[in-house]
Design an enzyme around this catalytic site. Structure first.
Site, PDB file in Angstrom:
ATOM      1  N   LYS A  44       5.941 -13.213  30.716  1.00 56.94           N
ATOM      2  CA  LYS A  44       4.789 -12.299  30.757  1.00 56.94           C
ATOM      3  C   LYS A  44       5.052 -11.014  29.982  1.00 56.94           C
ATOM      4  O   LYS A  44       4.204 -10.499  29.279  1.00 56.94           O
ATOM      5  CB  LYS A  44       4.526 -11.862  32.218  1.00 56.94           C
ATOM      6  N   LYS A  46       8.149 -10.141  28.239  1.00 60.99           N
ATOM      7  CA  LYS A  46       9.170 -10.190  27.171  1.00 60.99           C
ATOM      8  C   LYS A  46      10.420  -9.381  27.512  1.00 60.99           C
ATOM      9  O   LYS A  46      11.116  -8.861  26.627  1.00 60.99           O
ATOM     10  CB  LYS A  46       8.606  -9.739  25.813  1.00 60.99           C
TER      11      LYS A  46
END
Ligand code: CTP
Length: 131
Positions: A44, A46
């Protein structure tokens, strides 16, 4: 029993997190929290969370407004979790406005206003900037 569910990473636990959890609990009488796994958080946002999922589950489980906690492995499994835990209401912060309307066939969905001026990302940025 009115069972309510909510989801989140709840990394670097802050007052915005407790506010939404307390408000969600007040909307029913049993609150179940899906804590995003480390891998889901990476996909979601990174980045991996500062606190790992075991510690985040431990923190959320210790709150008196929370009745049950599990690890959320995938955003797409929302409906499966809703059915499995037999919940009437899904509560999310309004940064997710509209994103989970697709589960409305099986459960009510309510987006609550976020607590202003605080987020995990902002806390991490402030801490980084101070070094
Ligand atoms: N939340 C909130 N108010 C805030 C921050 C978060 O109501 N100030 C809510 C979110 O809307 C979500 C839940 O808390 O329903 C968990 O959010 P999470 O993404 O874990 O926290 P954030 O602080 O938003 O994290 P990030 O900055 O990494 O996005």
């Amino acid at each position: 029993m009115n069972r309510v569910i909510t989801f989140g990473t709840f990394d670097v636990f802050h007052v915005g997190h407790i506010n939404i959890l307390e408000r969600a609990r007040e909307l029913g009488d049993y609150l179940i929290v899906g804590v995003s796994s480390d891998e889901l958080n990476f996909s979601k946002k990174k980045r991996y969370p500062i606190y790992n999922q075991k510690d985040r589950v431990k923190i959320i489980s210790s709150l008196k407004c929370v009745d049950e906690v599990f690890v959320e492995e995938s955003l797409e499994l929302k409906l499966e979790y809703i059915k499995k835990y037999n919940v009437k209401l899904l509560v999310m912060g309004d940064d997710w406005q509209g994103k989970f309307d697709w589960v409305k066939s099986d459960c009510d969905v309510l987006y609550l206003p976020r607590t202003p001026s605080i987020s995990t990302t902002e806390i991490i940025e402030v801490v980084k900037a101070s070094f």
